[in-house]
Structure formats: C-alpha cells, structure tokens
Design a protein around this motif. Structure first.
Motif, PDB file in Angstrom:
ATOM      1  N   LEU A 159       0.957  -1.261  -0.061  1.00  0.00           N
ATOM      2  CA  LEU A 159       0.128  -0.075  -0.096  1.00  0.00           C
ATOM      3  C   LEU A 159       0.838   1.202   0.002  1.00  0.00           C
ATOM      4  O   LEU A 159       0.565   2.236  -0.646  1.00  0.00           O
ATOM      5  CB  LEU A 159      -0.916  -0.137   1.108  1.00  0.00           C
ATOM      6  CG  LEU A 159      -2.008  -1.049   1.214  1.00  0.00           C
ATOM      7  CD1 LEU A 159      -2.778  -1.010   2.424  1.00  0.00           C
ATOM      8  CD2 LEU A 159      -2.904  -0.538  -0.030  1.00  0.00           C
TER       9      LEU A 159
ATOM     10  N   ALA B  24       1.848   1.778  -3.463  1.00  0.00           N
ATOM     11  CA  ALA B  24       1.040   2.129  -4.210  1.00  0.00           C
ATOM     12  C   ALA B  24       0.408   3.559  -4.109  1.00  0.00           C
ATOM     13  O   ALA B  24       0.212   4.382  -4.893  1.00  0.00           O
ATOM     14  CB  ALA B  24      -0.343   1.255  -4.175  1.00  0.00           C
ATOM     15  N   GLN B  25       0.587   3.774  -2.713  1.00  0.00           N
ATOM     16  CA  GLN B  25       0.172   5.406  -2.464  1.00  0.00           C
ATOM     17  C   GLN B  25       0.996   6.205  -2.979  1.00  0.00           C
ATOM     18  O   GLN B  25       0.825   7.213  -3.422  1.00  0.00           O
ATOM     19  CB  GLN B  25      -0.006   5.445  -0.885  1.00  0.00           C
ATOM     20  CG  GLN B  25      -0.499   6.640  -0.612  1.00  0.00           C
ATOM     21  CD  GLN B  25      -1.859   6.994  -0.761  1.00  0.00           C
ATOM     22  OE1 GLN B  25      -2.260   7.319  -1.714  1.00  0.00           O
ATOM     23  NE2 GLN B  25      -2.592   7.155   0.349  1.00  0.00           N
TER      24      GLN B  25
ATOM     25  N   TYR C 114       0.651   6.640  -6.611  1.00  0.00           N
ATOM     26  CA  TYR C 114      -0.595   7.429  -7.014  1.00  0.00           C
ATOM     27  C   TYR C 114      -0.494   8.834  -6.969  1.00  0.00           C
ATOM     28  O   TYR C 114      -0.837   9.798  -7.549  1.00  0.00           O
ATOM     29  CB  TYR C 114      -1.789   6.872  -6.111  1.00  0.00           C
ATOM     30  CG  TYR C 114      -2.941   7.542  -6.474  1.00  0.00           C
ATOM     31  CD1 TYR C 114      -4.172   6.940  -7.373  1.00  0.00           C
ATOM     32  CD2 TYR C 114      -3.400   8.733  -5.711  1.00  0.00           C
ATOM     33  CE1 TYR C 114      -5.102   7.603  -7.489  1.00  0.00           C
ATOM     34  CE2 TYR C 114      -4.585   9.487  -5.941  1.00  0.00           C
ATOM     35  CZ  TYR C 114      -5.218   8.898  -6.888  1.00  0.00           C
ATOM     36  OH  TYR C 114      -6.638   9.656  -7.338  1.00  0.00           O
TER      37      TYR C 114
ATOM     38  N   ALA D 221      -4.012   9.257  -2.558  1.00  0.00           N
ATOM     39  CA  ALA D 221      -5.429   8.671  -2.696  1.00  0.00           C
ATOM     40  C   ALA D 221      -6.072   8.649  -1.334  1.00  0.00           C
ATOM     41  O   ALA D 221      -5.510   8.566  -0.252  1.00  0.00           O
ATOM     42  CB  ALA D 221      -5.285   7.083  -3.067  1.00  0.00           C
TER      43      ALA D 221
ATOM     44  N   LEU E 184      -6.062   2.897  -5.915  1.00  0.00           N
ATOM     45  CA  LEU E 184      -4.973   2.319  -5.915  1.00  0.00           C
ATOM     46  C   LEU E 184      -4.584   1.422  -7.034  1.00  0.00           C
ATOM     47  O   LEU E 184      -5.587   0.299  -7.138  1.00  0.00           O
ATOM     48  CB  LEU E 184      -4.338   2.236  -4.439  1.00  0.00           C
ATOM     49  CG  LEU E 184      -4.176   3.219  -3.662  1.00  0.00           C
ATOM     50  CD1 LEU E 184      -3.732   2.627  -2.191  1.00  0.00           C
ATOM     51  CD2 LEU E 184      -3.579   4.388  -4.036  1.00  0.00           C
ATOM     52  N   ASP E 185      -3.537   1.354  -7.487  1.00  0.00           N
ATOM     53  CA  ASP E 185      -3.161   0.146  -8.641  1.00  0.00           C
ATOM     54  C   ASP E 185      -2.528  -1.128  -7.599  1.00  0.00           C
ATOM     55  O   ASP E 185      -1.218  -1.071  -7.877  1.00  0.00           O
ATOM     56  CB  ASP E 185      -2.422   0.570  -9.512  1.00  0.00           C
ATOM     57  CG  ASP E 185      -1.725  -0.340 -10.582  1.00  0.00           C
ATOM     58  OD1 ASP E 185      -2.685  -1.367 -10.611  1.00  0.00           O
ATOM     59  OD2 ASP E 185      -0.757  -0.444 -11.313  1.00  0.00           O
TER      60      ASP E 185
END
Length: 140
Positions: free
Chosen positions: A52, A55-56, A59, A67, A73-74
C-alpha cells in the motif's frame, strides 16, 4: 542366611524431579513457539502495508495528491488470513493501517516506511514490533 535380590529402579523422588524439569522446559519452549508463530503472522500485515505504501506513493506522483480510498490505488490486496481489511490514511496518521483479527494490535506504516504497532504490549511484543501507543508498564 537369606539372599536379598536387589532390584534396580527409580525412586519416586527421582521421577518427580525429571517430570518437573521436563515441564519447565516444555513451558519455555511453548512461549517461544507462540512468539515465533505470531511474528510470522505479523509478516502478512507488514507485506500488505508495504504494498500500500508503494501504491500510495505512485498514485501521489501521478495525481499530485494522495489517494483517499484503496479502490483507486493500483494494488491487489491478497486474501488475508490473519488481518482485517487495511485502511489508508488512518485517523491516527500514517499512510495505511491494518488490524490483527481479534483486535490484538494494529500496524501502521508511515511515509518513510517506518512501522508502528499500537493497542497492547503483549500483541506488539509477540509480533516483534515496538509498541508506540501502549500504556507504560506499571512498576510492581
């Protein structure tokens, strides 16, 4: 004259001492065993939090803002066995947080990748993470 046959056997005291020693060793091994198991379970939460965090950050670079929900998120969160679903931007600060099933402790990851554990000293200690929000132990 009588011949006495000498029987060789353990006395009750010797048997009791051996049983006590084996019991103490088993108790010590059990405590360490459960600590190792909890550390392994905590790895699941740490792994999800690191996913996370990455990903954050990605993003935020793409959108110039962090996000607000996990859905944007991807990242694909694997099925969790020992933790509840993670949250991002938790109320206490940090990038993401995840709570152990049963509420034993909560892991939070921060922007620099640092982990924090909160809720109980026992849960955090068993997970091998220092507890930041636990009450200080009271002296005897």
């Amino acid at each position: 004259m009588q011949n006495y046959i000498q029987k060789k056997a353990f006395t009750l005291l010797e048997v009791m001492v051996v049983v006590i020693i084996v019991g103490v060793l088993a108790a010590l091994a059990g405590v360490n065993y459960f600590r190792v198991i909890e550390r392994q379970k905590a790895e699941e939460g740490k792994h999800v939090l690191q996913m996370l965090l990455r990903a954050q950050k990605a993003y935020a670079i793409d959108n110039n803002t962090p996000a607000t929900t996990i859905d944007v998120l991807d990242v694909t969160i694997p099925t969790l066995k020992y933790f509840n679903a993670p949250t991002i931007n938790p109320p206490g600060g940090g990038i993401a947080a995840i709570t152990r099933i049963g509420g034993i402790y909560t892991l939070t990851i921060f922007d620099g990748g640092g982990l924090e554990c909160g809720n109980t000293n026992d849960g955090c200690a068993a997970a091998g993470i220092s507890c930041s929000t636990c009450p200080a132990p009271t002296p005897p």
